[in-house]
Design a protein around this motif. Structure first.
Motif, PDB file in Angstrom:
ATOM      1  N   LYS A  66     -38.410  35.670  29.400  1.00 56.39           N
ATOM      2  CA  LYS A  66     -38.056  37.079  29.655  1.00 56.39           C
ATOM      3  C   LYS A  66     -39.088  37.967  28.976  1.00 56.39           C
ATOM      4  O   LYS A  66     -38.804  39.113  28.643  1.00 56.39           O
ATOM      5  CB  LYS A  66     -36.674  37.394  29.083  1.00 56.39           C
ATOM      6  CG  LYS A  66     -35.516  36.901  29.908  1.00 56.39           C
ATOM      7  CD  LYS A  66     -34.239  37.609  29.507  1.00 56.39           C
ATOM      8  CE  LYS A  66     -33.035  37.024  30.193  1.00 56.39           C
ATOM      9  NZ  LYS A  66     -32.252  36.168  29.331  1.00 56.39           N
ATOM     10  N   CYS A  76     -34.215  31.702  19.614  1.00 59.62           N
ATOM     11  CA  CYS A  76     -35.104  32.611  20.325  1.00 59.62           C
ATOM     12  C   CYS A  76     -35.144  33.946  19.593  1.00 59.62           C
ATOM     13  O   CYS A  76     -34.103  34.402  19.109  1.00 59.62           O
ATOM     14  CB  CYS A  76     -34.502  32.789  21.728  1.00 59.62           C
ATOM     15  SG  CYS A  76     -35.218  34.084  22.710  1.00 59.62           S
ATOM     16  N   MET A 101     -35.481  36.835  20.869  1.00 57.73           N
ATOM     17  CA  MET A 101     -34.776  37.889  21.615  1.00 57.73           C
ATOM     18  C   MET A 101     -33.269  37.699  21.392  1.00 57.73           C
ATOM     19  O   MET A 101     -32.857  36.730  20.758  1.00 57.73           O
ATOM     20  CB  MET A 101     -35.146  37.801  23.096  1.00 57.73           C
ATOM     21  CG  MET A 101     -36.594  38.189  23.324  1.00 57.73           C
ATOM     22  SD  MET A 101     -37.145  37.930  25.008  1.00 57.73           S
ATOM     23  CE  MET A 101     -37.631  36.225  24.967  1.00 57.73           C
ATOM     24  N   ASP A 102     -32.478  38.595  21.910  1.00 54.10           N
ATOM     25  CA  ASP A 102     -31.043  38.517  21.614  1.00 54.10           C
ATOM     26  C   ASP A 102     -30.234  39.059  22.791  1.00 54.10           C
ATOM     27  O   ASP A 102     -29.766  40.200  22.771  1.00 54.10           O
ATOM     28  CB  ASP A 102     -30.746  39.308  20.326  1.00 54.10           C
ATOM     29  CG  ASP A 102     -29.492  38.819  19.623  1.00 54.10           C
ATOM     30  OD1 ASP A 102     -28.886  37.838  20.104  1.00 54.10           O
ATOM     31  OD2 ASP A 102     -29.122  39.405  18.592  1.00 54.10           O
ATOM     32  N   CYS A 103     -30.064  38.216  23.802  1.00 52.05           N
ATOM     33  CA  CYS A 103     -29.288  38.656  24.968  1.00 52.05           C
ATOM     34  C   CYS A 103     -27.805  38.475  24.663  1.00 52.05           C
ATOM     35  O   CYS A 103     -27.397  37.445  24.119  1.00 52.05           O
ATOM     36  CB  CYS A 103     -29.664  37.829  26.188  1.00 52.05           C
ATOM     37  SG  CYS A 103     -31.419  37.919  26.553  1.00 52.05           S
ATOM     38  N   ASP A 162     -36.727  30.586  24.695  1.00 52.84           N
ATOM     39  CA  ASP A 162     -37.618  31.169  25.697  1.00 52.84           C
ATOM     40  C   ASP A 162     -38.972  30.460  25.574  1.00 52.84           C
ATOM     41  O   ASP A 162     -39.485  30.258  24.476  1.00 52.84           O
ATOM     42  CB  ASP A 162     -37.771  32.661  25.407  1.00 52.84           C
ATOM     43  CG  ASP A 162     -38.609  33.364  26.452  1.00 52.84           C
ATOM     44  OD1 ASP A 162     -38.027  34.025  27.324  1.00 52.84           O
ATOM     45  OD2 ASP A 162     -39.858  33.253  26.376  1.00 52.84           O
ATOM     46  N   LYS A 219     -32.087  33.697  13.646  1.00 52.19           N
ATOM     47  CA  LYS A 219     -33.256  34.067  14.457  1.00 52.19           C
ATOM     48  C   LYS A 219     -34.402  34.569  13.589  1.00 52.19           C
ATOM     49  O   LYS A 219     -35.548  34.590  14.015  1.00 52.19           O
ATOM     50  CB  LYS A 219     -32.879  35.168  15.465  1.00 52.19           C
ATOM     51  CG  LYS A 219     -31.998  34.700  16.614  1.00 52.19           C
ATOM     52  CD  LYS A 219     -31.574  35.885  17.456  1.00 52.19           C
ATOM     53  CE  LYS A 219     -30.714  35.475  18.635  1.00 52.19           C
ATOM     54  NZ  LYS A 219     -31.486  34.930  19.760  1.00 52.19           N
ATOM     55  N   LEU A 254     -26.795  30.337  23.702  1.00 53.07           N
ATOM     56  CA  LEU A 254     -27.175  29.801  22.389  1.00 53.07           C
ATOM     57  C   LEU A 254     -26.232  30.312  21.292  1.00 53.07           C
ATOM     58  O   LEU A 254     -26.080  29.665  20.256  1.00 53.07           O
ATOM     59  CB  LEU A 254     -28.615  30.186  22.048  1.00 53.07           C
ATOM     60  CG  LEU A 254     -29.698  29.612  22.963  1.00 53.07           C
ATOM     61  CD1 LEU A 254     -31.074  30.125  22.544  1.00 53.07           C
ATOM     62  CD2 LEU A 254     -29.682  28.086  22.948  1.00 53.07           C
ATOM     63  N   TYR A 261     -25.343  37.780  26.455  1.00 51.30           N
ATOM     64  CA  TYR A 261     -24.644  36.707  27.157  1.00 51.30           C
ATOM     65  C   TYR A 261     -25.225  35.329  26.848  1.00 51.30           C
ATOM     66  O   TYR A 261     -24.802  34.332  27.416  1.00 51.30           O
ATOM     67  CB  TYR A 261     -24.690  36.949  28.681  1.00 51.30           C
ATOM     68  CG  TYR A 261     -26.095  37.190  29.197  1.00 51.30           C
ATOM     69  CD1 TYR A 261     -27.021  36.157  29.274  1.00 51.30           C
ATOM     70  CD2 TYR A 261     -26.510  38.454  29.592  1.00 51.30           C
ATOM     71  CE1 TYR A 261     -28.305  36.376  29.732  1.00 51.30           C
ATOM     72  CE2 TYR A 261     -27.790  38.687  30.038  1.00 51.30           C
ATOM     73  CZ  TYR A 261     -28.689  37.640  30.109  1.00 51.30           C
ATOM     74  OH  TYR A 261     -29.971  37.849  30.549  1.00 51.30           O
ATOM     75  N   CYS A 262     -26.191  35.259  25.950  1.00 48.59           N
ATOM     76  CA  CYS A 262     -26.943  34.006  25.742  1.00 48.59           C
ATOM     77  C   CYS A 262     -26.042  32.872  25.256  1.00 48.59           C
ATOM     78  O   CYS A 262     -25.315  33.019  24.277  1.00 48.59           O
ATOM     79  CB  CYS A 262     -28.043  34.252  24.721  1.00 48.59           C
ATOM     80  SG  CYS A 262     -28.993  32.757  24.365  1.00 48.59           S
TER      81      CYS A 262
HETATM   82  S1  SF4 Z   1     -30.953  34.315  27.091  1.00 52.19           S
HETATM   83 FE1  SF4 Z   1     -33.032  33.499  26.857  1.00 52.19          FE
HETATM   84  S2  SF4 Z   1     -34.273  35.256  26.256  1.00 52.19           S
HETATM   85 FE2  SF4 Z   1     -32.151  35.818  25.907  1.00 52.19          FE
HETATM   86  S3  SF4 Z   1     -31.767  35.296  23.763  1.00 52.19           S
HETATM   87 FE3  SF4 Z   1     -31.131  33.536  24.975  1.00 52.19          FE
HETATM   88  S4  SF4 Z   1     -32.931  32.197  25.030  1.00 52.19           S
HETATM   89 FE4  SF4 Z   1     -33.625  34.228  24.378  1.00 52.19          FE
END
Ligand code: SF4
Lengths: 181, 365
Positions: free
Chosen positions: B178, B94, B96-98, B147, B57, B103, B100-101
């Protein structure tokens, strides 16, 4: 050896004897000494198998994350102590312990399953007509099984199925989320 | 959106491209820039790092996309109540770092933060699609592998996209985010052809799981401003996480949403439950071992994913759907990645087929 590291040799010995994978052993050793020791005591008392230990480590970790408690506090809960110290053979107590631990990890699932099972029991279905709930309530698919050995038995079971149609339909709706959980 | 970049890689052929100039101008001049023949090398995971995905990232790569830009929605199949959405891949990963993502699993072997500098080719692909099916309405979204707006401050890409779609009659652009990065959008006129959608989660989920994203209230406020500026707005309660206070918190979230954004301006709300493949669950738990949102009552489901057990999930869907219907009866609601039987249980009707659903949503209800 300091007091804090006294458990390390014992944990390693248990892990080596039971061929516990290295990653799991490392996770176990990374716990606070009191937590690592509490796990070891349960493993010794119930003579847990390797697969049960792996499962226990994961369940305790996940309960701990959600409830902010270490393994020692969790295994000290009454409902778990009762399974550890209760009557019965070691394998029976070990599986009762694992079952209870899983209930703590999935409390609403355990409650929902208990409700559904009592609804199934309340139908008092005849032998040969069974209602099978999906594993872990992971779908809304209810299996109804008819096992007949004669034409008259088949008629009897089909009639029982018709008589219980409403209750069975309600079960399917409950599986899909119609009830408070 | 604040960027923490270790390095920027630019493929040689884009050294003088306008997008490269925009990115370099917007970045802190202390970030090292490296020109490379092929950005794919820089996108690979750096296994020397403790967390190669997170390290990816922090490597921004301006490069050519060598595969088609346009794809059918990966969720689309006869089994699921899908929305018939077309995916336009302009970037991958992305900032950001969710926790549950998806990716974390999907681009684990390719985690560099890639922005495709030949994005003009993407617009050519859409032109070709529209020419082939002039009577259909399309929804084209850019928020699948990244995103849509997280990097807009660097690239200004949204301006080119809004300009393109504002000239279309049967294709709408859906930006999914987001963030509250809307400054560029506020300077453009979408002419009714652009919809911006936000994933909304209660504050508890935001705080625990949606790292570096904008707070839910900021997302709603951004939506209000864009709705006032002529953009369509929509929301995704997806993934919904069934933690113990979820019913109450999602109800409060919806109350807050309808107090902020006029319901008549909301094009749709999609609803879906948390779903994770075993591989994603392992990766997520490894990267975020202390996130309680990842230790809910998910069980392995017949589709091979961990999902909240059906009764609890259905109950949560039912409660949010009732809340929406009571507060904003005119807003279209649909379930994403659920069976037709679940849709029927929640809404009383089976969902239309994906293509039909896409057309309804493209036209706005
Ligand atoms: S869920 Fe969406 S906003 Fe969150 S890290 Fe993944 S791509 Fe980015």
């Amino acid at each position: 050896m300091s007091d804090d590291s006294a458990h390390i040799g014992a944990v390693k010995a248990w892990a080596a004897e039971h061929h516990l994978p290295a990653a799991a052993t490392d996770r176990w050793l990374a716990l606070k000494p009191a937590d690592a020791l509490a796990i070891l005591e349960v493993a010794r008392e119930l003579r847990l198998r390797t697969a049960q230990m792996l499962n226990m480590l994961e369940l305790l970790d996940e309960i701990g994350v959600r409830e902010g408690q270490g393994a020692a506090k969790i295994v000290a809960r009454d409902e778990l102590r009762r399974t550890i110290c209760g009557a019965g053979s070691r394998p029976a107590r070990a599986s009762a312990f694992m079952e209870k631990l899983r209930e703590l990890r999935y409390p609403r699932l355990a409650r929902a399953r208990a409700n559904l099972e009592s609804a199934v029991a309340a139908m008092r279905l005849p032998r040969g007509l069974t209602v099978v709930l999906p594993k872990d309530l992971s779908s809304d698919e209810l299996m109804v099984r008819l096992t007949a050995h004669s034409a008259s038995e088949l008629d009897k079971l089909l009639q029982a199925l018709v008589d219980n149609r409403q209750q069975i339909a309600a079960l399917i709706e409950k599986l899909g989320g119609s009830d408070e959980i | 959106m604040r960027f923490d970049l270790d390095r920027v890689f630019i493929e040689n052929e884009f050294r003088d491209a306008p997008i490269s100039r925009r990115v370099l101008n917007a970045l802190d001049s202390r970030v090292a820039v490296q020109y490379v023949a092929d950005g794919r090398e820089a996108a690979k995971p750096d296994r020397r790092q403790a967390d190669p995905f997170a390290a990816g990232k922090r490597r921004l790569i301006l490069m050519r996309r060598r595969a088609p830009f346009l794809m059918a929605c990966p969720a689309g199949s006869a089994q699921f109540a899908c929305c018939g959405y077309l995916v336009l891949t302009l970037a991958s990963n992305c900032p950001m770092d969710c926790s549950y993502c998806f990716l974390q699993e999907y681009v684990a072997d390719n985690p560099g933060f890639q922005i495709y500098a030949n994005y003009a080719d993407a617009l050519d692909e859409i032109d070709a699609l529209i020419r082939k099916a002039p009577g259909r309405h399309f929804r084209v979204g850019t928020g699948e592998l990244a995103d849509s707006l997280a990097f807009d401050r660097l690239t200004g890409l949204s301006l080119d996209l809004v300009d393109y779609f504002s000239r279309q009659r049967n294709a709408v652009l859906e930006l999914k985010t987001k963030t509250d990065e809307i400054d560029n959008l506020l300077t453009a006129d979408p002419k009714g052809q652009v919809l911006v959608s936000w994933t909304l989660s209660p504050p508890a989920v935001f705080a625990s799981s949606e790292h570096r994203s904008a707070p839910p209230a900021a997302r709603m406020e951004a939506a209000r401003r864009l709705a006032d500026a002529g953009y369509g707005v929509a929301f995704h309660l997806d993934p919904m996480i069934a933690y113990p206070e979820a019913e109450r918190d999602y109800a409060e979230l919806l109350d807050r949403l309808f107090a902020t954004v006029n319901a008549s301006k909301i094009r749709f709300i999609s609803v879906g439950g948390l779903r994770m493949t075993p591989g994603l669950r392992r990766a997520a738990r490894r990267r975020f071992p202390a996130d309680p949102m990842l230790t809910g009552e998910e069980v392995l489901s017949p589709d091979g994913r961990y999902r909240t057990f059906t009764a609890l999930r259905g109950r949560l869907f039912d409660s949010v759907s009732k809340r929406i219907r009571s507060q904003a009866p005119g807003v279209a609601v649909y379930l994403c990645m659920e069976s037709a039987a679940m849709s029927e249980r929640i809404f009383g009707t089976r969902p239309p087929d994906p293509a039909k659903m896409g057309e309804i949503l493209a036209r706005g209800g």
